[in-house]
Design a protein around this motif. Structure first.
Motif, PDB file in Angstrom:
ATOM      1  N   ARG A   1     -32.951  50.948 -64.285  1.00 30.83           N
ATOM      2  CA  ARG A   1     -32.352  50.494 -63.029  1.00 30.83           C
ATOM      3  C   ARG A   1     -32.200  48.977 -63.001  1.00 30.83           C
ATOM      4  O   ARG A   1     -31.248  48.445 -62.451  1.00 30.83           O
ATOM      5  CB  ARG A   1     -33.200  50.952 -61.844  1.00 30.83           C
ATOM      6  CG  ARG A   1     -32.935  52.401 -61.482  1.00 30.83           C
ATOM      7  CD  ARG A   1     -33.818  52.848 -60.357  1.00 30.83           C
ATOM      8  NE  ARG A   1     -33.427  54.171 -59.907  1.00 30.83           N
ATOM      9  CZ  ARG A   1     -34.143  54.888 -59.048  1.00 30.83           C
ATOM     10  NH1 ARG A   1     -35.264  54.421 -58.572  1.00 30.83           N
ATOM     11  NH2 ARG A   1     -33.715  56.074 -58.674  1.00 30.83           N
TER      12      ARG A   1
ATOM     13  N   LEU B   1     -29.189  47.931 -60.373  1.00 30.68           N
ATOM     14  CA  LEU B   1     -29.559  48.609 -59.133  1.00 30.68           C
ATOM     15  C   LEU B   1     -30.848  48.048 -58.561  1.00 30.68           C
ATOM     16  O   LEU B   1     -31.116  48.147 -57.380  1.00 30.68           O
ATOM     17  CB  LEU B   1     -29.746  50.111 -59.374  1.00 30.68           C
ATOM     18  CG  LEU B   1     -28.472  50.950 -59.482  1.00 30.68           C
ATOM     19  CD1 LEU B   1     -28.818  52.351 -59.955  1.00 30.68           C
ATOM     20  CD2 LEU B   1     -27.735  51.007 -58.164  1.00 30.68           C
ATOM     21  N   MET B   2     -31.668  47.463 -59.436  1.00 32.19           N
ATOM     22  CA  MET B   2     -32.911  46.835 -58.996  1.00 32.19           C
ATOM     23  C   MET B   2     -32.969  45.430 -59.535  1.00 32.19           C
ATOM     24  O   MET B   2     -32.437  45.160 -60.605  1.00 32.19           O
ATOM     25  CB  MET B   2     -34.098  47.606 -59.551  1.00 32.19           C
ATOM     26  CG  MET B   2     -34.644  48.617 -58.609  1.00 32.19           C
ATOM     27  SD  MET B   2     -36.090  49.353 -59.355  1.00 32.19           S
ATOM     28  CE  MET B   2     -36.296  50.715 -58.247  1.00 32.19           C
ATOM     29  N   LYS B   3     -33.630  44.585 -58.774  1.00 28.76           N
ATOM     30  CA  LYS B   3     -33.767  43.213 -59.245  1.00 28.76           C
ATOM     31  C   LYS B   3     -35.158  43.027 -59.827  1.00 28.76           C
ATOM     32  O   LYS B   3     -36.139  43.378 -59.206  1.00 28.76           O
ATOM     33  CB  LYS B   3     -33.541  42.254 -58.086  1.00 28.76           C
ATOM     34  CG  LYS B   3     -32.077  42.248 -57.699  1.00 28.76           C
ATOM     35  CD  LYS B   3     -31.811  41.670 -56.331  1.00 28.76           C
ATOM     36  CE  LYS B   3     -30.358  41.857 -55.964  1.00 28.76           C
ATOM     37  NZ  LYS B   3     -30.099  43.042 -55.127  1.00 28.76           N
TER      38      LYS B   3
ATOM     39  N   ASP C   1     -22.151  39.412 -62.405  1.00 22.13           N
ATOM     40  CA  ASP C   1     -21.830  40.825 -62.273  1.00 22.13           C
ATOM     41  C   ASP C   1     -21.503  41.408 -63.646  1.00 22.13           C
ATOM     42  O   ASP C   1     -20.479  41.126 -64.239  1.00 22.13           O
ATOM     43  CB  ASP C   1     -20.615  40.970 -61.334  1.00 22.13           C
ATOM     44  CG  ASP C   1     -20.480  42.400 -60.848  1.00 22.13           C
ATOM     45  OD1 ASP C   1     -21.193  43.265 -61.381  1.00 22.13           O
ATOM     46  OD2 ASP C   1     -19.679  42.634 -59.935  1.00 22.13           O
TER      47      ASP C   1
ATOM     48  N   ARG D   1     -21.565  44.694 -64.164  1.00 18.97           N
ATOM     49  CA  ARG D   1     -21.415  46.135 -63.977  1.00 18.97           C
ATOM     50  C   ARG D   1     -20.232  46.737 -64.724  1.00 18.97           C
ATOM     51  O   ARG D   1     -20.255  47.918 -65.063  1.00 18.97           O
ATOM     52  CB  ARG D   1     -21.315  46.464 -62.485  1.00 18.97           C
ATOM     53  CG  ARG D   1     -22.619  46.205 -61.735  1.00 18.97           C
ATOM     54  CD  ARG D   1     -22.476  46.497 -60.274  1.00 18.97           C
ATOM     55  NE  ARG D   1     -21.517  45.604 -59.645  1.00 18.97           N
ATOM     56  CZ  ARG D   1     -21.105  45.742 -58.384  1.00 18.97           C
ATOM     57  NH1 ARG D   1     -21.570  46.725 -57.651  1.00 18.97           N
ATOM     58  NH2 ARG D   1     -20.237  44.903 -57.879  1.00 18.97           N
ATOM     59  N   SER D   2     -19.182  45.939 -64.972  1.00 14.86           N
ATOM     60  CA  SER D   2     -18.025  46.542 -65.653  1.00 14.86           C
ATOM     61  C   SER D   2     -18.318  46.904 -67.104  1.00 14.86           C
ATOM     62  O   SER D   2     -17.600  47.690 -67.695  1.00 14.86           O
ATOM     63  CB  SER D   2     -16.799  45.636 -65.594  1.00 14.86           C
ATOM     64  OG  SER D   2     -17.126  44.387 -65.112  1.00 14.86           O
TER      65      SER D   2
ATOM     66  N   GLY E   1     -22.225  51.646 -68.206  1.00 11.33           N
ATOM     67  CA  GLY E   1     -22.103  52.979 -67.627  1.00 11.33           C
ATOM     68  C   GLY E   1     -23.504  53.507 -67.415  1.00 11.33           C
ATOM     69  O   GLY E   1     -24.386  53.295 -68.246  1.00 11.33           O
ATOM     70  N   TYR E   2     -23.741  54.166 -66.291  1.00  8.66           N
ATOM     71  CA  TYR E   2     -25.107  54.569 -65.972  1.00  8.66           C
ATOM     72  C   TYR E   2     -25.142  55.975 -65.408  1.00  8.66           C
ATOM     73  O   TYR E   2     -24.333  56.329 -64.547  1.00  8.66           O
ATOM     74  CB  TYR E   2     -25.691  53.572 -64.962  1.00  8.66           C
ATOM     75  CG  TYR E   2     -27.057  53.916 -64.430  1.00  8.66           C
ATOM     76  CD1 TYR E   2     -28.159  53.968 -65.283  1.00  8.66           C
ATOM     77  CD2 TYR E   2     -27.259  54.179 -63.085  1.00  8.66           C
ATOM     78  CE1 TYR E   2     -29.414  54.272 -64.800  1.00  8.66           C
ATOM     79  CE2 TYR E   2     -28.525  54.475 -62.586  1.00  8.66           C
ATOM     80  CZ  TYR E   2     -29.598  54.524 -63.451  1.00  8.66           C
ATOM     81  OH  TYR E   2     -30.837  54.817 -62.966  1.00  8.66           O
TER      82      TYR E   2
ATOM     83  N   LEU F   1     -12.298  52.840 -59.019  1.00  6.42           N
ATOM     84  CA  LEU F   1     -13.293  51.842 -58.602  1.00  6.42           C
ATOM     85  C   LEU F   1     -13.575  50.872 -59.747  1.00  6.42           C
ATOM     86  O   LEU F   1     -13.865  49.700 -59.516  1.00  6.42           O
ATOM     87  CB  LEU F   1     -14.596  52.513 -58.169  1.00  6.42           C
ATOM     88  CG  LEU F   1     -14.549  53.295 -56.860  1.00  6.42           C
ATOM     89  CD1 LEU F   1     -15.913  53.862 -56.553  1.00  6.42           C
ATOM     90  CD2 LEU F   1     -14.063  52.427 -55.716  1.00  6.42           C
ATOM     91  N   ALA F   2     -13.489  51.378 -60.974  1.00  3.86           N
ATOM     92  CA  ALA F   2     -13.715  50.512 -62.130  1.00  3.86           C
ATOM     93  C   ALA F   2     -12.430  49.775 -62.509  1.00  3.86           C
ATOM     94  O   ALA F   2     -12.334  49.226 -63.603  1.00  3.86           O
ATOM     95  CB  ALA F   2     -14.237  51.324 -63.311  1.00  3.86           C
ATOM     96  N   ARG F   3     -11.479  49.792 -61.608  1.00  4.31           N
ATOM     97  CA  ARG F   3     -10.239  49.015 -61.724  1.00  4.31           C
ATOM     98  C   ARG F   3      -9.308  49.483 -62.848  1.00  4.31           C
ATOM     99  O   ARG F   3      -8.587  48.679 -63.441  1.00  4.31           O
ATOM    100  CB  ARG F   3     -10.552  47.526 -61.895  1.00  4.31           C
ATOM    101  CG  ARG F   3     -11.354  46.972 -60.727  1.00  4.31           C
ATOM    102  CD  ARG F   3     -11.156  45.496 -60.564  1.00  4.31           C
ATOM    103  NE  ARG F   3     -11.518  45.069 -59.236  1.00  4.31           N
ATOM    104  CZ  ARG F   3     -12.748  44.766 -58.846  1.00  4.31           C
ATOM    105  NH1 ARG F   3     -13.757  44.862 -59.682  1.00  4.31           N
ATOM    106  NH2 ARG F   3     -12.970  44.364 -57.611  1.00  4.31           N
TER     107      ARG F   3
ATOM    108  N   ALA G   1     -20.001  58.099 -66.439  1.00  2.00           N
ATOM    109  CA  ALA G   1     -20.590  56.878 -67.006  1.00  2.00           C
ATOM    110  C   ALA G   1     -19.672  56.282 -68.077  1.00  2.00           C
ATOM    111  O   ALA G   1     -19.659  55.084 -68.306  1.00  2.00           O
ATOM    112  CB  ALA G   1     -21.966  57.186 -67.598  1.00  2.00           C
TER     113      ALA G   1
ATOM    114  N   HIS H   1     -14.981  54.014 -67.810  1.00  2.31           N
ATOM    115  CA  HIS H   1     -14.339  52.712 -67.970  1.00  2.31           C
ATOM    116  C   HIS H   1     -14.641  52.089 -69.330  1.00  2.31           C
ATOM    117  O   HIS H   1     -14.602  50.882 -69.477  1.00  2.31           O
ATOM    118  CB  HIS H   1     -14.736  51.777 -66.826  1.00  2.31           C
ATOM    119  CG  HIS H   1     -16.223  51.658 -66.632  1.00  2.31           C
ATOM    120  ND1 HIS H   1     -17.055  52.728 -66.539  1.00  2.31           N
ATOM    121  CD2 HIS H   1     -17.027  50.574 -66.533  1.00  2.31           C
ATOM    122  CE1 HIS H   1     -18.300  52.316 -66.386  1.00  2.31           C
ATOM    123  NE2 HIS H   1     -18.314  51.016 -66.386  1.00  2.31           N
TER     124      HIS H   1
END
Lengths: 258, 302
Positions: free
Chosen positions: B47, B52-54, B70, B72-73, B76-77, B100-102, B145, B148
């Motif tokens: 995570r 999702l977690m810091k 960022d 995130r692109s 995949g999770y 959403l993943a453009r 996942a 993208h």
């Protein structure tokens, strides 16, 4: 565009779970029921035969504006309740179930995620509110006498601002808590608090959001308003903006998985 | 070339450290398993990598980009218990996530169809996800996942909740995906880790005990094993074996004895010499290494 993807998803969801059916119907019932039943009340009481012998029924007949205003009384109770009920899980439930773990690991903008939900709900609520007030206006014209169409339109716009404020409070609460029931309860509590402070706060300052309801009353009866309607609208819109922006900022800081 | 660096990662929940000082690197094209018992901190680690977690402290860099940006692109999770919008069909969900993943509209649709084919959900693509079985959801989860074309895909316990059939399907799928991207998956099932992964990260109580190949892990454990099978009555040879200086421990297993030794080479000569001198009725003599399971238990219990 990512925002449109999110917006379309929300709208499709509201369509598939029949919100586009039951929310408009509820608003029509809520808005139109009081003007109609008030008109038929003497008849209803007579037919039910519960009146004691010799009692004289003398109910004052409301004027068309007064009859139309009955709609807003009900909307403030039930309309607000419907809005809070249908949005209490709008983000909270998605976080609780864990869908957000799939959605928000994609490069999704948090601003888009929240504002798309906000906007798609607004469209549904405005549509329902408009149908409700239109129906009420129609029956008022038939049963009580003429009421200008512009009055209906004007009051619709004024009430839209108030109901947007209500929705935004619910979104704001959604960002904090993962339990939809708690979100609903706290939103109700906050709105009751805001409403009940109205009398006190209004004595000292102009522009307190719930005053919109007083302005609607004035507007429907006189066709115009005294006092600072614009100030109230601007302050309410500003508060909506602040709540929305803080929702995004707080949501961004939240840990999405727990 | 390693493209993900994790340095001194630490995570506390209410003052209790769940992850204490985890550092590792991931190389491009590798399939790495994050192995550990329940509660070791596998999910928390994944995570944090997914954003999702810091982390409480520590740094994750991804091709030079830190976790402050960022990332995130590129990722995949698949969470341990993926939850979908059950009112959507499998195809709708994949297209939604792709958008959403453009990805463009056209790309999203073709990529969704391609992946549905790949994970074997082509037949069920227009069915609502609510009606999918557990295995189907897991495969849809892998598809989303991958949608993208991320540089790293992370799967949290992808096979743990599945029946043997579903497990096989998903393991084959991972085998397939290894050719396309870097994979990091967590599991507590050792045979799965052994089967599909090139490398291991062994996590226990928030501490990384090992990072490397299974062979390297075996090499770090100074213990080796010789398995000697006898025609019968193997117990009577235990004493003799123990008395040899090269032998550490002897364990009977039916007609066989598991002999743990320091150095295979020396021990082999010593034991064979004994066997010849005393005419032991040997049926087999095997140089064995500790299985992953035994290594795991050893590391965990240390």
């Amino acid at each position: 565009m990512q925002w449109m993807t999110l917006f379309q998803k929300e709208t499709l969801e509201n369509w598939r779970n029949f919100k586009w059916l039951w929310v408009p119907i509820t608003f029509i019932l809520v808005a139109a029921l009081d003007p109609v039943t008030t008109h038929y009340l003497p008849v209803i009481l007579e037919k039910s035969g519960e009146l004691p012998e010799g009692a004289i029924l003398d109910l004052p007949t409301p004027t068309p504006p007064e009859a139309f205003l009955l709609s807003f009384g009900q909307l403030n109770l039930l309309g607000v309740a419907v809005v809070l009920l249908m949005t209490m899980g709008i983000i909270a439930a998605e976080r609780k179930s864990g869908v957000t773990e799939l959605i928000l690991v994609k490069p999704v903008s948090y601003t888009a995620y929240i504002t798309a939900k906000w906007a798609s709900t607004l469209v549904l609520i405005f549509f329902s509110l408009f149908l409700g007030l239109l129906t009420s206006w129609y029956y008022v014209n038939i049963l009580y006498g003429d009421l200008a169409f512009s009055i209906m339109i004007g009051s619709f716009f004024l009430y839209s601002v108030w109901i947007t404020f209500v929705l935004t409070i619910s979104i704001f609460m959604n960002v904090f808590f993962k339990t939809p029931g708690l979100v609903g309860f706290l939103s109700v509590a906050l709105i009751i608090l805001i409403n009940s402070l109205n009398g006190l706060v209004s004595r000292f300052i102009d522009g307190y959001p719930p005053q919109i309801n007083a302005y609607i009353r004035e507007y429907v009866i006189n066709g115009s308003t005294s006092g600072d309607l614009w100030l109230t609208l601007i302050i309410t819109l500003l508060l909506i903006g602040v709540l929305l922006i803080s929702s995004v900022l707080i949501f961004r800081k939240k840990e999405l998985a727990a | 070339m390693s493209f993900i660096h994790v340095q001194h990662l630490k995570k506390q929940f209410d003052g209790t450290a769940v992850i204490e000082d985890v550092s590792f690197e991931l190389e491009k094209g590798m399939c790495v398993s994050l192995l550990g018992p329940n509660g070791a901190g596998k999910t928390t680690t994944l995570r944090m990598l997914s954003g999702l977690m810091k982390p409480t402290s520590g740094l994750i860099t991804f091709e030079g980009k830190s976790n402050k940006e960022d990332i995130r692109s590129w990722i995949g999770y698949l969470p341990q218990y993926p939850v979908f919008h059950n009112w959507m069909s499998g195809r709708e969900f994949l297209i939604y996530v792709a958008r959403l993943a453009r990805l463009s509209k056209k790309e999203a649709a073709s990529r969704a169809d391609q992946l549905l084919q790949k994970v074997g959900l082509h037949e069920a693509k227009n069915r609502r996800i609510g009606k999918y079985s557990g295995g189907m959801k897991q495969r849809l989860g892998i598809a989303q996942a991958m949608i993208h074309r991320p540089k790293l895909i992370m799967l949290d316990e992808p096979v743990s909740s599945l029946d043997p059939n579903g497990r096989r399907e998903v393991l084959n799928l991972i085998e397939e995906l290894k050719k396309e991207t870097t994979i990091l998956f967590s599991t507590h099932i050792l045979s799965d880790a052994e089967e599909v992964s090139d490398r291991l990260l062994l996590l226990h109580n928030g501490i990384l005990h090992h990072s490397g190949t299974i062979e390297e892990l075996q090499a770090t454990q100074a213990v080796n094993r010789i398995i000697i099978e006898f025609e019968s009555h193997s117990e009577q040879y235990i004493e003799q074996l123990i008395s040899l200086p090269e032998v550490l421990q002897v364990e009977p297993h039916g007609d066989a004895l598991y002999v743990e030794v320091n150095k295979i080479k020396d021990a082999r000569s010593a034991i064979l010499q004994q066997a010849v001198e005393h005419h032991w009725p040997l049926t087999s003599f095997e140089i064995g290494r500790l299985s992953l399971e035994e290594l795991f238990m050893k590391v965990v219990n240390e």
